[in-house]
Motif scaffolding. Structure first.
Motif, PDB file in Angstrom:
ATOM      1  N   ALA A   7      60.472  98.134   9.205  1.00 35.32           N
ATOM      2  CA  ALA A   7      59.582  97.564   8.201  1.00 35.32           C
ATOM      3  C   ALA A   7      58.659  98.646   7.671  1.00 35.32           C
ATOM      4  N   ASP A  28      58.708  84.518  -0.176  1.00 38.28           N
ATOM      5  CA  ASP A  28      58.799  85.339   1.032  1.00 38.28           C
ATOM      6  C   ASP A  28      59.155  84.486   2.242  1.00 38.28           C
ATOM      7  N   ASN A  59      64.000  92.951   6.295  1.00 37.79           N
ATOM      8  CA  ASN A  59      63.702  94.008   7.262  1.00 37.79           C
ATOM      9  C   ASN A  59      64.440  93.708   8.568  1.00 37.79           C
ATOM     10  N   LYS A 108      55.707  89.423   7.114  1.00 35.97           N
ATOM     11  CA  LYS A 108      56.769  89.320   6.111  1.00 35.97           C
ATOM     12  C   LYS A 108      58.032  90.015   6.595  1.00 35.97           C
ATOM     13  N   PRO A 135      54.126  93.686   7.016  1.00 35.64           N
ATOM     14  CA  PRO A 135      55.578  93.633   7.177  1.00 35.64           C
ATOM     15  C   PRO A 135      55.967  93.670   8.657  1.00 35.64           C
TER      16      PRO A 135
END
Length: 244
Positions: A137, A106, A133, A113, A150
């Motif tokens: 997200a 990641d 993204n 993330k 995210p």
């Protein structure tokens, strides 16, 4: 200016079920490294079969290649891809310190993330799936408990990129790291990855289907395995989900 890497092809689709599925369908007819970009996916997936959410405007692509070198080096290309992603993000945002790399696959932006990597062997070929993204997200309640939240590139940095523009920066970056990997092996890739590793030297948890190990993240070994120093000794973990 980034130039498209010589000897690499690309295919851009308005809609696909999955770029990884398309890579599987194309592998018998593709002879050079090929980027497969979908502006929309209807059946995208992440690691361990998880659903990968792709709102319109986000980036989903797969690099289909026939890798050189030993079979065990295939998994190490997740580190190559992570470094290429980080380079592309820094080049487009100018924010050197905002991006970190989370083992095994990641990319983090301001601790959240922003991108994930998925590797699959397809016979003699390797498919490297990358999701970013860019504009949106998933919401926090759509990810599993304990996972990193995210984030999206536009909200965190103010940078808006189209999927095609992202690919134009990512493909040359990947090509440079891949050439270094082929020439010098994993050692310099490993060292570069560690220089941007998230939570290095801190306590983290690695979880597999069989067990869970909590310890200090010491390093990544010469194979790419996570090295944790736990209460019962040092563990070399080749594959797991990491939580912190």
């Amino acid at each position: 200016m980034n130039h498209w890497p010589e000897g690499t092809d690309r295919r851009v689709y308005a809609t696909l079920d999955s770029t990884m599925a398309e890579a599987d369908r194309l592998r018998a007819s593709v002879s050079v490294p090929t980027w497969i970009l979908a502006l929309e996916q209807t059946s995208a997936r992440g690691r361990r079969g998880r659903v990968w959410h792709q709102p319109k405007g986000n980036f989903s692509a797969t690099l289909l290649m026939k890798p050189k070198g030993p079979v065990q080096a295939r998994a190490q290309r997740s580190f190559v891809a992570a470094l290429a992603l980080r380079e592309a993000f820094v080049a487009t945002t100018g924010r050197e310190g905002a991006f970190a790399l989370k083992w095994p696959n990641d990319v983090l932006l301001n601790g959240g993330k922003v991108a994930g990597i998925l590797l699959e062997s397809l016979g003699d070929h390797l498919a490297i799936g990358i999701g970013v993204n860019l504009l949106a997200a998933p919401t926090r309640d759509t990810v599993e408990a304990g996972a990193v939240s995210p984030v999206n590139l536009r909200a965190e940095t103010g940078t808006s990129l189209t999927p095609e523009a992202m690919l134009d920066v990512l493909a040359p970056a990947y090509d440079r790291w891949e050439r270094q990997f082929q020439t010098y092996g994993f050692a310099p890739v490993r060292q570069a990855w560690l220089s941007h590793a998230a939570r290095l030297g801190e306590v983290i948890t690695a979880r597999t289907a069989a067990c869970e190990t909590t310890g200090t993240f010491q390093t990544v070994d010469d194979s790419g395995a996570l090295v944790l120093k736990a209460a019962d000794g040092v563990h070399h973990i080749p594959a797991a989900d990491v939580y912190f």
